[in-house]
Design a protein around this motif. Structure first.
Motif, PDB file in Angstrom:
ATOM      1  N   HIS A   1      -5.674   5.347  38.620  1.00 31.98           N
ATOM      2  CA  HIS A   1      -6.608   6.376  39.091  1.00 31.98           C
ATOM      3  C   HIS A   1      -6.897   7.332  37.936  1.00 31.98           C
ATOM      4  O   HIS A   1      -6.000   8.014  37.458  1.00 31.98           O
ATOM      5  N   LEU A   2      -8.142   7.357  37.500  1.00 29.33           N
ATOM      6  CA  LEU A   2      -8.570   8.268  36.442  1.00 29.33           C
ATOM      7  C   LEU A   2      -9.365   9.400  37.072  1.00 29.33           C
ATOM      8  O   LEU A   2     -10.508   9.207  37.494  1.00 29.33           O
ATOM      9  N   GLU A   3      -8.744  10.574  37.165  1.00 31.61           N
ATOM     10  CA  GLU A   3      -9.445  11.741  37.688  1.00 31.61           C
ATOM     11  C   GLU A   3     -10.345  12.301  36.593  1.00 31.61           C
ATOM     12  O   GLU A   3     -10.003  12.255  35.420  1.00 31.61           O
ATOM     13  N   ASP A   4     -11.496  12.855  37.017  1.00 31.58           N
ATOM     14  CA  ASP A   4     -12.457  13.400  36.043  1.00 31.58           C
ATOM     15  C   ASP A   4     -12.735  12.374  34.946  1.00 31.58           C
ATOM     16  O   ASP A   4     -12.701  12.690  33.759  1.00 31.58           O
ATOM     17  N   ALA A   5     -13.023  11.167  35.344  1.00 33.45           N
ATOM     18  CA  ALA A   5     -13.200  10.068  34.397  1.00 33.45           C
ATOM     19  C   ALA A   5     -14.413  10.257  33.491  1.00 33.45           C
ATOM     20  O   ALA A   5     -14.424   9.791  32.358  1.00 33.45           O
TER      21      ALA A   5
END
Length: 124
Positions: A111-115
């Motif tokens: 999970h990449l937040e603020d990708a």
């Protein structure tokens, strides 16, 4: 259903379950906005996350490379259209959930937040 569509649906369900387990409320899944689609729209506190889910059999890089400039522009346009229906004060961000594997072999979830950030010059 084609094999790649089945894999994608499986990955989106894993991503949805993951978001719920992380305390998000999933507002929408597979939300169609015109000809564009938002895989998951989820809220946690004051944050609304537009989550693009990519499922691949081979590698994390293959999944992440699929979110190119063209895809980002489509996601931003779809999110903009979606947001026009809401007046609640949210912080908005774009996430990517990459799933590598299959139901038979197991999987990893990243999970990449603020990708990525929306392009400043607007979407074409």
């Amino acid at each position: 259903m084609a094999k790649h569509n089945e894999l994608g649906a499986w990955g989106e369900q894993l991503a949805r379950d993951y978001m719920i387990a992380q305390g998000y409320a999933v507002m929408e899944q597979n939300e169609h906005v015109g000809h564009k689609e938002l895989d998951i729209v989820a809220v946690k506190g004051t944050v609304m996350a537009f989550v693009e889910v990519k499922t691949r059999v081979t590698s994390l890089e293959d999944a992440l490379d699929a979110v190119d400039t063209k895809k980002i522009n489509r996601l931003v346009r779809a999110a903009d259209s979606f947001l026009q229906r809401f007046t609640a004060p949210y912080e908005y961000r774009f996430d990517i959930i990459a799933i590598v594997g299959t139901p038979e072999t197991g999987h990893t979830l990243t999970h990449l937040e603020d990708a990525f950030f929306p392009p400043l010059s607007g979407c074409r």
